[in-house]
Scaffold this motif. Structure first.
Motif, PDB file in Angstrom:
ATOM      1  N   MET A 194      19.964  10.645  21.896  1.00  0.00           N
ATOM      2  CA  MET A 194      19.246  11.214  20.777  1.00  0.00           C
ATOM      3  C   MET A 194      17.779  11.347  21.164  1.00  0.00           C
ATOM      4  O   MET A 194      17.181  10.406  21.670  1.00  0.00           O
ATOM      5  CB  MET A 194      19.416  10.320  19.550  1.00  0.00           C
ATOM      6  CG  MET A 194      18.722  10.850  18.319  1.00  0.00           C
ATOM      7  SD  MET A 194      18.990   9.862  16.843  1.00  0.00           S
ATOM      8  CE  MET A 194      20.566  10.480  16.307  1.00  0.00           C
ATOM      9  N   GLU A 195      17.232  12.489  20.901  1.00  0.00           N
ATOM     10  CA  GLU A 195      15.840  12.728  21.237  1.00  0.00           C
ATOM     11  C   GLU A 195      14.931  12.008  20.254  1.00  0.00           C
ATOM     12  O   GLU A 195      15.333  11.623  19.162  1.00  0.00           O
ATOM     13  CB  GLU A 195      15.552  14.221  21.187  1.00  0.00           C
ATOM     14  CG  GLU A 195      16.288  15.019  22.225  1.00  0.00           C
ATOM     15  CD  GLU A 195      15.945  16.488  22.117  1.00  0.00           C
ATOM     16  OE1 GLU A 195      14.877  16.814  21.580  1.00  0.00           O
ATOM     17  OE2 GLU A 195      16.771  17.285  22.577  1.00  0.00           O
ATOM     18  N   ALA A 196      13.693  11.867  20.634  1.00  0.00           N
ATOM     19  CA  ALA A 196      12.736  11.152  19.794  1.00  0.00           C
ATOM     20  C   ALA A 196      12.455  11.901  18.498  1.00  0.00           C
ATOM     21  O   ALA A 196      12.310  11.292  17.431  1.00  0.00           O
ATOM     22  CB  ALA A 196      11.439  10.928  20.560  1.00  0.00           C
ATOM     23  N   THR A 197      12.402  13.212  18.571  1.00  0.00           N
ATOM     24  CA  THR A 197      12.121  13.997  17.369  1.00  0.00           C
ATOM     25  C   THR A 197      13.250  13.888  16.354  1.00  0.00           C
ATOM     26  O   THR A 197      13.011  13.682  15.165  1.00  0.00           O
ATOM     27  CB  THR A 197      11.911  15.475  17.742  1.00  0.00           C
ATOM     28  OG1 THR A 197      10.906  15.561  18.736  1.00  0.00           O
ATOM     29  CG2 THR A 197      11.508  16.286  16.532  1.00  0.00           C
ATOM     30  N   SER A 198      14.474  14.011  16.815  1.00  0.00           N
ATOM     31  CA  SER A 198      15.597  13.921  15.890  1.00  0.00           C
ATOM     32  C   SER A 198      15.761  12.506  15.344  1.00  0.00           C
ATOM     33  O   SER A 198      16.128  12.330  14.175  1.00  0.00           O
ATOM     34  CB  SER A 198      16.884  14.391  16.549  1.00  0.00           C
ATOM     35  OG  SER A 198      17.208  13.583  17.645  1.00  0.00           O
ATOM     36  N   ALA A 199      15.468  11.506  16.157  1.00  0.00           N
ATOM     37  CA  ALA A 199      15.530  10.126  15.663  1.00  0.00           C
ATOM     38  C   ALA A 199      14.470   9.875  14.603  1.00  0.00           C
ATOM     39  O   ALA A 199      14.722   9.203  13.592  1.00  0.00           O
ATOM     40  CB  ALA A 199      15.355   9.149  16.820  1.00  0.00           C
ATOM     41  N   THR A 200      13.294  10.450  14.785  1.00  0.00           N
ATOM     42  CA  THR A 200      12.227  10.297  13.805  1.00  0.00           C
ATOM     43  C   THR A 200      12.580  11.003  12.501  1.00  0.00           C
ATOM     44  O   THR A 200      12.391  10.452  11.415  1.00  0.00           O
ATOM     45  CB  THR A 200      10.907  10.859  14.368  1.00  0.00           C
ATOM     46  OG1 THR A 200      10.610  10.204  15.591  1.00  0.00           O
ATOM     47  CG2 THR A 200       9.772  10.659  13.389  1.00  0.00           C
TER      48      THR A 200
END
Length: 74
Positions: free
Chosen positions: A1-7
């Motif tokens: 999971m990318e950082a943007t989607s996790a955020t």
């Protein structure tokens, strides 16, 4: 999971929880049975907020924003 989607997912879940708590407060002020329905049947409480937009409109707006953030996270 990318950082943007996790955020986005994290903030979406936080907004959904905040809207549920806000709806819980509003529904207990309205009626004891609606407060209990909010605790035990959260989807029913969002249905209640559609009919009491003047009291629970901000909670409904928070939940819609949270769902949009979760949608963009996926």
């Amino acid at each position: 999971m990318e950082a943007t989607s996790a955020t986005l997912l994290t903030f979406g879940v936080i907004l959904l929880l905040a809207s549920w708590v806000q709806l819980l407060i509003v529904s207990f002020k309205e009626d004891y049975t609606w407060g209990l329905a909010t605790i035990f049947l959260p989807p029913l409480s969002y249905f209640y907020s559609l009919f009491a937009l003047n009291k629970a409109g901000s909670a409904l707006g928070l939940s819609i924003l949270g769902m949009v953030l979760i949608f963009f996270a996926l």
